[in-house]
Design a protein around this motif. Structure first.
Motif, PDB file in Angstrom:
ATOM      1  N   ASN A 242       7.295  -4.714  79.776  1.00 38.83           N
ATOM      2  CA  ASN A 242       7.546  -6.154  79.598  1.00 38.83           C
ATOM      3  C   ASN A 242       6.884  -6.952  80.731  1.00 38.83           C
ATOM      4  O   ASN A 242       7.098  -8.151  80.851  1.00 38.83           O
ATOM      5  N   GLY A 243       6.126  -6.278  81.560  1.00 38.61           N
ATOM      6  CA  GLY A 243       5.470  -6.932  82.701  1.00 38.61           C
ATOM      7  C   GLY A 243       6.053  -6.466  84.023  1.00 38.61           C
ATOM      8  O   GLY A 243       5.524  -6.775  85.086  1.00 38.61           O
ATOM      9  N   ASP A 244       7.109  -5.693  83.962  1.00 36.94           N
ATOM     10  CA  ASP A 244       7.739  -5.229  85.205  1.00 36.94           C
ATOM     11  C   ASP A 244       6.985  -4.055  85.842  1.00 36.94           C
ATOM     12  O   ASP A 244       7.166  -3.779  87.029  1.00 36.94           O
ATOM     13  N   SER A 245       6.208  -3.345  85.055  1.00 34.98           N
ATOM     14  CA  SER A 245       5.499  -2.177  85.598  1.00 34.98           C
ATOM     15  C   SER A 245       3.994  -2.409  85.485  1.00 34.98           C
ATOM     16  O   SER A 245       3.524  -2.973  84.489  1.00 34.98           O
ATOM     17  N   ALA A 246       3.288  -1.964  86.489  1.00 36.12           N
ATOM     18  CA  ALA A 246       1.830  -2.145  86.490  1.00 36.12           C
ATOM     19  C   ALA A 246       1.190  -1.011  87.275  1.00 36.12           C
ATOM     20  O   ALA A 246       1.866  -0.291  88.025  1.00 36.12           O
ATOM     21  N   MET A 247      -0.113  -0.873  87.090  1.00 35.55           N
ATOM     22  CA  MET A 247      -0.817   0.233  87.746  1.00 35.55           C
ATOM     23  C   MET A 247      -2.281  -0.163  87.957  1.00 35.55           C
ATOM     24  O   MET A 247      -2.873  -0.815  87.101  1.00 35.55           O
ATOM     25  N   VAL A 248      -2.816   0.240  89.081  1.00 41.09           N
ATOM     26  CA  VAL A 248      -4.233   0.027  89.368  1.00 41.09           C
ATOM     27  C   VAL A 248      -4.798   1.413  89.637  1.00 41.09           C
ATOM     28  O   VAL A 248      -4.280   2.138  90.493  1.00 41.09           O
ATOM     29  N   VAL A 249      -5.826   1.807  88.900  1.00 39.09           N
ATOM     30  CA  VAL A 249      -6.348   3.165  89.053  1.00 39.09           C
ATOM     31  C   VAL A 249      -7.752   3.116  89.641  1.00 39.09           C
ATOM     32  O   VAL A 249      -8.635   2.444  89.105  1.00 39.09           O
ATOM     33  N   GLN A 250      -7.931   3.834  90.722  1.00 43.90           N
ATOM     34  CA  GLN A 250      -9.220   3.840  91.398  1.00 43.90           C
ATOM     35  C   GLN A 250      -9.888   5.206  91.245  1.00 43.90           C
ATOM     36  O   GLN A 250      -9.225   6.243  91.380  1.00 43.90           O
ATOM     37  N   LEU A 251     -11.177   5.168  90.997  1.00 45.68           N
ATOM     38  CA  LEU A 251     -11.988   6.384  91.029  1.00 45.68           C
ATOM     39  C   LEU A 251     -12.838   6.322  92.300  1.00 45.68           C
ATOM     40  O   LEU A 251     -13.518   5.321  92.547  1.00 45.68           O
ATOM     41  N   SER A 252     -12.745   7.369  93.092  1.00 40.17           N
ATOM     42  CA  SER A 252     -13.545   7.416  94.321  1.00 40.17           C
ATOM     43  C   SER A 252     -13.595   8.857  94.800  1.00 40.17           C
ATOM     44  O   SER A 252     -12.960   9.738  94.213  1.00 40.17           O
ATOM     45  N   ARG A 253     -14.349   9.105  95.879  1.00 37.02           N
ATOM     46  CA  ARG A 253     -14.398  10.472  96.423  1.00 37.02           C
ATOM     47  C   ARG A 253     -13.384  10.586  97.539  1.00 37.02           C
ATOM     48  O   ARG A 253     -13.679  10.318  98.690  1.00 37.02           O
ATOM     49  N   TYR A 254     -12.159  10.931  97.162  1.00 40.56           N
ATOM     50  CA  TYR A 254     -11.074  11.002  98.136  1.00 40.56           C
ATOM     51  C   TYR A 254     -11.114  12.337  98.870  1.00 40.56           C
ATOM     52  O   TYR A 254     -11.504  13.356  98.297  1.00 40.56           O
ATOM     53  N   PRO A 255     -10.638  12.359 100.107  1.00 39.54           N
ATOM     54  CA  PRO A 255     -10.614  13.625 100.864  1.00 39.54           C
ATOM     55  C   PRO A 255      -9.799  14.698 100.131  1.00 39.54           C
ATOM     56  O   PRO A 255     -10.092  15.881 100.254  1.00 39.54           O
ATOM     57  N   ILE A 355     -15.778   2.601  95.259  1.00 43.09           N
ATOM     58  CA  ILE A 355     -14.576   2.664  94.417  1.00 43.09           C
ATOM     59  C   ILE A 355     -14.835   1.905  93.128  1.00 43.09           C
ATOM     60  O   ILE A 355     -15.404   0.807  93.157  1.00 43.09           O
ATOM     61  N   ILE A 356     -14.406   2.480  92.023  1.00 43.27           N
ATOM     62  CA  ILE A 356     -14.369   1.701  90.785  1.00 43.27           C
ATOM     63  C   ILE A 356     -12.906   1.644  90.369  1.00 43.27           C
ATOM     64  O   ILE A 356     -12.264   2.681  90.176  1.00 43.27           O
ATOM     65  N   GLU A 357     -12.403   0.426  90.280  1.00 44.17           N
ATOM     66  CA  GLU A 357     -10.955   0.225  90.121  1.00 44.17           C
ATOM     67  C   GLU A 357     -10.659  -0.409  88.767  1.00 44.17           C
ATOM     68  O   GLU A 357     -11.284  -1.398  88.392  1.00 44.17           O
TER      69      GLU A 357
END
Ligand SMILES: Cc1cc2nc3c(=O)[nH]c(=O)nc-3n(C[C@H](O)[C@H](O)[C@H](O)COP(=O)(O)OP(=O)(O)OC[C@H]3O[C@@H](n4cnc5c(N)ncnc54)[C@H](O)[C@@H]3O)c2cc1C
Length: 471
Positions: A242-255, A355-357
């Motif tokens: 309902n708008g209470d949950s959200a997420m941002v997903v990043q693709l990158s070369r993490y350690p 990063i591509i987010e």
């Protein structure tokens, strides 16, 4: 005897009339003051002035116009573009205009034009109020608000600029005016989306929202083999929340991802509620067994701080926006985007921080506002992609700019061929753009009105460091 230059005359005049700090190259603090998010930006200002009041800003603008010296306005200094720098000219650094005043009864929060979101969070401690903010708290209130403003609370309360009630603006002629729905309403319309082109906003007046901590948030790190599951979850989340949950997903070369050699996945998750309700929503992700998991119940202010240490300035950097509709096909990511990131890594040394987010915010709330109600043109039912590329060598600057546009084009093709209708206008999100787009493509249906208002409020185009509204 040598003839004084315009910049010398301007410096002498400002030193005579202002009590605030004025830095020239070599002065203590000057080198730090000209640092920007992106090291590739030419930033050798002749003068950096730190006004402390609207009247100081007015005097600086008037003097710069009088001596025909170019100037830029700086707040959080996070644009990757030249937007807040002025090589050889003047920077009006708003850092000292950083007051935050709250009125508990009306929930009105007055914020100085040079504040960062951390200043706002610090001031709201114990007030049971929260505002829509950017998700990294050392970004500036100024740039984000004037150009849009997506963040964790935007799916509940709209964009940051939709929560703006009024602003005090120093115009090109040095006058200090209030802009709101009832005063200078056309200026108020223009600054909500294109404020950088119209004046210096010395004060913002926002509506805050009743709030009780804790909320729940954190980082979840995954290896690439879980790409389908993570993005599939994001697609379902946008539909089900309902708008209470959200997420941002990043693709990158993490350690954490095969010694940083392979692209990894970082899902930054947020839930407006307690840990129990959050874990019910995010169970499918948590059950994947993330190799990094910092999720916990915490204050909203600490959520806004959780990415600040990770997101460090420095290095050569370009950002570019793009947009997708859900469901986003994981095949597109695996077969197109990840190989492009591998190719980038192979071709451009030092690009591994890139990063591509992909943002998974429910867009309904900001789509309730008609696109012509403010200057912000980007109100379709879409999600933003932020392409943030890093590299080391100056010789790669042009290629990297090309790469950022190339990846944005791939996202655009995917939306055109596999996306669903955006149910509203989709333009370039100006705040994610390196000023490479045309203003028409940023402001869309609002462009023509902005061009006309620019002639009224800034006929000589003295605010010329953002997208051009001059035809
Ligand atoms: C790490 C990071 C995180 C980000 N997170 C988000 C996010 O969560 N949501 C989002 O929507 N965007 C986000 N962005 C993008 C952000 O909106 C832009 O970078 C924005 O330009 C930053 O504003 P600033 O004040 O920090 O930058 P600055 O470089 O200081 O300013 C950017 C532009 O705004 C103008 N400006 C700033 N303040 C004023 C003022 N008071 N009056 C007039 N003009 C002014 C400047 O002159 C300049 O042209 C992020 C960027 C980074 C690098």
């Amino acid at each position: 005897m040598s003839v004084p230059t315009d910049i010398q005359l301007l410096t002498d005049e400002l030193r005579a009339v202002l009590k605030c700090s004025i830095l020239t190259p070599g002065a203590s603090g000057y080198a730090e003051s000209i640092l920007r998010w992106n090291d590739a930006v030419p930033n050798a200002a002749a003068l950096v002035v730190f006004p402390e009041s609207p009247e100081d800003v007015s005097a600086i603008v008037r003097s710069c116009v009088k001596y025909k010296v170019s100037f830029a306005v700086a707040a959080g200094k996070h644009t990757t573009s030249t937007g807040s720098s002025c090589d050889g000219g003047v920077v009006i650094d708003l850092a000292r205009i950083n007051h935050v005043v709250t009125e508990l009864e009306t929930r009105i929060v007055t914020v100085g034009g040079g504040c960062r979101w951390k200043d706002v969070d610090d001031a709201l401690v114990g007030q049971n109020l929260a505002m829509v903010e950017g998700i990294v708290n050392d970004t500036g209130v100024g740039g984000i608000t004037l150009g849009g403003g997506y963040g964790w609370l935007a799916p509940r309360y709209g964009l940051i600029l939709d929560n703006l009630l009024a602003a005090t603006v120093v115009l090109a002629d040095g006058s200090i005016v209030v802009a709101s729905r009832t005063e200078n309403s056309d200026l108020f319309w223009a600054i909500r989306g294109a404020g950088q082109c119209f004046g210096v906003v010395v004060e913002f007046v926002f509506l805050a929202h009743e709030h009780r901590d804790p909320v729940w948030a954190g980082l979840l790190g995954f290896t690439l083999d879980q790409l389908e599951a993570v993005f599939g979850f994001g697609n379902r989340l946008v539909e089900s929340t309902n708008g209470d949950s959200a997420m941002v997903v990043q693709l990158s070369r993490y350690p954490f991802s095969r010694q940083g050699r392979e692209v990894g996945i970082m899902a930054v998750v947020f839930h407006y509620g307690d840990a129990e309700s959050a874990q019910a929503v995010f169970k499918p992700l948590l059950d994947l067994g993330p190799i990094v998991n910092t999720t916990m119940a915490q204050t909203y202010a600490s959520v806004n701080n959780m990415m600040t240490a990770e997101a460090k300035r420095g290095g050569r950097n370009v950002s570019k926006g793009a947009a997708f509709t859900t469901p986003l096909r994981p095949e597109f990511l695996r077969e197109v985007i990840v190989p492009e990131m591998d190719r980038l890594q192979a071709e451009i040394p030092g690009s591994d921080r890139s990063i591509i987010e992909f943002e998974f915010y429910k867009p309904d709330k900001w789509c309730e506002v008609p696109v012509t109600a403010t200057a912000h043109g980007h109100r379709g039912r879409v999600q933003n992609v932020m392409i943030g590329l890093y590299w080391n060598d100056e010789q790669d600057d042009v290629r990297m700019e090309y790469w950022s546009r190339h990846i944005a084009d791939l996202v655009a093709v995917e939306r055109a061929t596999h996306g669903r209708p955006a149910e509203g206008p989709v333009t370039e999100y100006g705040n994610y753009d390196h000023l490479s787009a045309h203003a028409r493509d940023v402001y869309g249906v609002n462009y023509a009105r902005l061009v006309e208002l620019k002639k009224v409020y800034d006929p000589d185009n003295v605010f010329n460091k953002w997208f051009s509204l001059v035809e």
